[in-house]
Design a protein around this motif. Structure first.
Motif, PDB file in Angstrom:
ATOM      1  N   ILE A 224      39.951  40.535  41.716  1.00  0.00           N
ATOM      2  CA  ILE A 224      39.561  41.133  42.996  1.00  0.00           C
ATOM      3  C   ILE A 224      39.904  42.613  42.889  1.00  0.00           C
ATOM      4  N   ALA A 225      39.225  43.279  41.980  1.00  0.00           N
ATOM      5  CA  ALA A 225      39.472  44.687  41.711  1.00  0.00           C
ATOM      6  C   ALA A 225      38.151  45.358  41.397  1.00  0.00           C
ATOM      7  N   GLY A 226      38.158  46.699  41.386  1.00  0.00           N
ATOM      8  CA  GLY A 226      36.926  47.416  41.105  1.00  0.00           C
ATOM      9  C   GLY A 226      35.850  47.051  42.119  1.00  0.00           C
ATOM     10  N   PRO A 227      34.617  46.816  41.674  1.00  0.00           N
ATOM     11  CA  PRO A 227      33.544  46.482  42.620  1.00  0.00           C
ATOM     12  C   PRO A 227      33.724  45.124  43.286  1.00  0.00           C
ATOM     13  N   TYR A 228      34.564  44.266  42.695  1.00  0.00           N
ATOM     14  CA  TYR A 228      34.786  42.937  43.285  1.00  0.00           C
ATOM     15  C   TYR A 228      35.536  43.013  44.611  1.00  0.00           C
ATOM     16  N   ARG A 229      36.115  44.158  44.940  1.00  0.00           N
ATOM     17  CA  ARG A 229      36.766  44.321  46.231  1.00  0.00           C
ATOM     18  C   ARG A 229      35.751  44.541  47.348  1.00  0.00           C
ATOM     19  N   PHE A 230      34.520  44.849  46.998  1.00  0.00           N
ATOM     20  CA  PHE A 230      33.497  45.145  48.000  1.00  0.00           C
ATOM     21  C   PHE A 230      32.445  44.049  48.116  1.00  0.00           C
ATOM     22  N   VAL A 231      32.173  43.362  47.011  1.00  0.00           N
ATOM     23  CA  VAL A 231      31.160  42.311  46.997  1.00  0.00           C
ATOM     24  C   VAL A 231      31.543  41.301  45.923  1.00  0.00           C
ATOM     25  N   ARG A 232      31.258  40.022  46.157  1.00  0.00           N
ATOM     26  CA  ARG A 232      31.770  38.987  45.254  1.00  0.00           C
ATOM     27  C   ARG A 232      31.027  38.933  43.927  1.00  0.00           C
ATOM     28  N   PRO A 272      26.509  28.126  43.248  1.00  0.00           N
ATOM     29  CA  PRO A 272      27.321  27.054  43.838  1.00  0.00           C
ATOM     30  C   PRO A 272      28.246  26.383  42.821  1.00  0.00           C
ATOM     31  N   LEU A 273      27.778  26.210  41.581  1.00  0.00           N
ATOM     32  CA  LEU A 273      28.617  25.601  40.554  1.00  0.00           C
ATOM     33  C   LEU A 273      29.773  26.531  40.186  1.00  0.00           C
ATOM     34  N   GLU A 274      29.478  27.817  40.083  1.00  0.00           N
ATOM     35  CA  GLU A 274      30.516  28.784  39.750  1.00  0.00           C
ATOM     36  C   GLU A 274      31.579  28.831  40.841  1.00  0.00           C
ATOM     37  N   GLU A 275      31.158  28.820  42.105  1.00  0.00           N
ATOM     38  CA  GLU A 275      32.119  28.898  43.193  1.00  0.00           C
ATOM     39  C   GLU A 275      32.934  27.618  43.318  1.00  0.00           C
ATOM     40  N   THR A 276      32.330  26.484  42.996  1.00  0.00           N
ATOM     41  CA  THR A 276      33.099  25.241  42.972  1.00  0.00           C
ATOM     42  C   THR A 276      34.181  25.300  41.903  1.00  0.00           C
ATOM     43  N   ASP A 277      33.827  25.862  40.740  1.00  0.00           N
ATOM     44  CA  ASP A 277      34.803  26.007  39.668  1.00  0.00           C
ATOM     45  C   ASP A 277      35.930  26.955  40.080  1.00  0.00           C
ATOM     46  N   LEU A 278      35.598  28.071  40.705  1.00  0.00           N
ATOM     47  CA  LEU A 278      36.613  29.025  41.145  1.00  0.00           C
ATOM     48  C   LEU A 278      37.505  28.425  42.219  1.00  0.00           C
ATOM     49  N   ARG A 287      39.409  31.011  48.326  1.00  0.00           N
ATOM     50  CA  ARG A 287      38.809  30.704  49.618  1.00  0.00           C
ATOM     51  C   ARG A 287      39.004  31.859  50.604  1.00  0.00           C
ATOM     52  N   ARG A 288      40.190  32.509  50.585  1.00  0.00           N
ATOM     53  CA  ARG A 288      40.396  33.680  51.441  1.00  0.00           C
ATOM     54  C   ARG A 288      39.479  34.816  51.021  1.00  0.00           C
ATOM     55  N   TYR A 289      39.357  35.004  49.732  1.00  0.00           N
ATOM     56  CA  TYR A 289      38.482  36.060  49.215  1.00  0.00           C
ATOM     57  C   TYR A 289      37.032  35.797  49.603  1.00  0.00           C
ATOM     58  N   ARG A 290      36.593  34.560  49.431  1.00  0.00           N
ATOM     59  CA  ARG A 290      35.198  34.200  49.752  1.00  0.00           C
ATOM     60  C   ARG A 290      34.897  34.403  51.228  1.00  0.00           C
ATOM     61  N   SER A 291      35.863  34.093  52.097  1.00  0.00           N
ATOM     62  CA  SER A 291      35.624  34.243  53.533  1.00  0.00           C
ATOM     63  C   SER A 291      35.631  35.703  53.980  1.00  0.00           C
ATOM     64  N   ALA A 304      41.669  44.068  50.615  1.00  0.00           N
ATOM     65  CA  ALA A 304      43.050  44.242  50.172  1.00  0.00           C
ATOM     66  C   ALA A 304      43.621  42.886  49.801  1.00  0.00           C
ATOM     67  N   ALA A 305      43.777  42.650  48.499  1.00  0.00           N
ATOM     68  CA  ALA A 305      44.301  41.372  48.016  1.00  0.00           C
ATOM     69  C   ALA A 305      45.779  41.526  47.697  1.00  0.00           C
ATOM     70  N   ASP A 306      46.622  40.806  48.406  1.00  0.00           N
ATOM     71  CA  ASP A 306      48.064  40.876  48.183  1.00  0.00           C
ATOM     72  C   ASP A 306      48.464  39.881  47.113  1.00  0.00           C
ATOM     73  N   ILE A 307      48.009  40.144  45.872  1.00  0.00           N
ATOM     74  CA  ILE A 307      48.296  39.240  44.764  1.00  0.00           C
ATOM     75  C   ILE A 307      48.676  40.037  43.543  1.00  0.00           C
ATOM     76  N   ASP A 308      49.574  39.508  42.794  1.00  0.00           N
ATOM     77  CA  ASP A 308      50.010  40.097  41.528  1.00  0.00           C
ATOM     78  C   ASP A 308      50.371  41.577  41.676  1.00  0.00           C
ATOM     79  N   GLY A 309      51.142  41.842  42.724  1.00  0.00           N
ATOM     80  CA  GLY A 309      51.611  43.205  42.913  1.00  0.00           C
ATOM     81  C   GLY A 309      50.513  44.197  43.219  1.00  0.00           C
ATOM     82  N   GLY A 310      49.407  43.738  43.781  1.00  0.00           N
ATOM     83  CA  GLY A 310      48.314  44.640  44.127  1.00  0.00           C
ATOM     84  C   GLY A 310      47.393  44.949  42.969  1.00  0.00           C
TER      85      GLY A 310
END
Length: 320
Positions: A224-232, A272-278, A287-291, A304-310
């Motif tokens: 959840i970094a770079g462009p992944y912070r704006f779109v999945r 859908p298969l990729e998201e089921t795997d994730l 699930r928080r990220y997806r929502s 803002a993902a509060d994971i692995d020290g930011g």
């Protein structure tokens, strides 16, 4: 399952009706006959196609699986014959295009009737697109190198070889449509922006995810970094935009349609298969990220993902 079967039958009903109308148009309009059959004798073609395509589709619409199988097989056989005929003779290109579409749709409808669904999971069970986590002990440099190699191969195949081949068939079959003079410059601009987004996304995935963007060596950490912070799915967005851009540069509506078709396959079959795997590997964090972050529509502000020290990564749960 019953509802899915009904949709398969409905498709074959529509195909029977459309096929019947097309044959009426073939015998009533020289323009339709020339565009879809070229110099082929319509009477000889009709003797086989009306019972097997129109009649078979009608029987499938009433629930006959055997008729659905026969009709789909016949449609595929006619598609092969029409593409060869159009390529050799430069005639009947629109007929080849129509039959390619009919074959794809018939296969999907047949799956609905036989399995009650389209078994998209077959895409990720075996072969180059099978879901496999990357070797966890490889270095970030190794993952970046593997990602670079993947980009060269996939961009070469899907953005150069396939579009050039499709554009050649488009010209060979006489399917060209006029494009605006500004289409090619616009395509170049879109290609540059989309490629930059693709490279940015790939670098973030490979350097932080402990893997590569491809299913054959999937990342071991949720990025959840770079462009992944704006779109999945920034890489999917980039790939679709690149395909459309190449179509604009080549002046080929077939290539543009190819890019759009690829986006539909990815969105409805692979995603859908990729998201089921994730979801299975990263649980609540995914699930928080997806929502919070959209699949296609970017957020105005970064997630803002509060994971692995930011750092924007989350480790996968142990394999079950």
């Amino acid at each position: 399952m019953y509802r899915s079967t009904v949709w398969g039958r409905r498709y074959f009903a529509v195909q029977a009706f459309a096929g019947g109308l097309w044959w009426v148009a073939v015998f009533a309009s020289p323009l339709v006959r020339e565009a879809t059959l070229g110099s082929l004798d319509p009477v000889l073609v009709a003797l086989a196609d009306i019972p097997l395509f129109v009649g078979g589709s009608a029987a499938a619409a009433f629930g006959s699986r055997a008729a659905a199988i026969v009709t789909t097989g016949w449609t595929a056989l006619v598609t092969i014959g029409m593409t060869l005929y159009a390529t050799v003779s430069t005639e009947a290109g629109w007929g080849a295009i129509l039959m390619i579409g009919a074959t794809g749709a018939s296969v999907l409808a047949l799956c609905l009737m036989v399995f009650g669904r389209v078994p998209t999971e077959w895409l990720v069970v075996w072969g180059p697109f099978a879901f496999r986590p990357a070797a966890p002990r490889r270095s970030a440099v190794a993952h970046l190198a593997a990602t670079a190699a993947q980009i060269v191969v996939f961009w070469g195949v899907f953005l150069v070889v396939a579009p050039v081949a499709l554009a050649w068939f488009e010209r060979r079959w006489g399917l060209e449509l006029p494009f605006l003079d500004s289409a090619a410059p616009a395509g170049i601009a879109v290609l540059l922006v989309a490629s930059a987004l693709g490279l940015w996304s790939a670098a973030a995935m490979a350097s932080l995810g402990g893997g590569t963007p491809l299913p054959a060596a999937m990342p071991n950490r949720l990025v959840i970094a770079g462009p992944y912070r704006f779109v999945r799915n920034p890489m999917a967005m980039a790939g679709i935009a690149q395909g459309v851009a190449v179509g604009l540069i080549l002046g080929s509506w077939v290539v543009v349609a190819y890019a759009i078709a690829g986006s539909l396959v990815w969105n409805f079959a692979v995603r859908p298969l990729e998201e089921t795997d994730l979801d299975g590997r990263f649980g609540d964090e995914f699930r928080r990220y997806r929502s919070a972050v959209g699949c296609w529509w970017p957020r105005a502000s970064a997630y803002a993902a509060d994971i692995d020290g930011g750092a924007g990564v989350s480790r996968a749960a142990p394999s079950r």
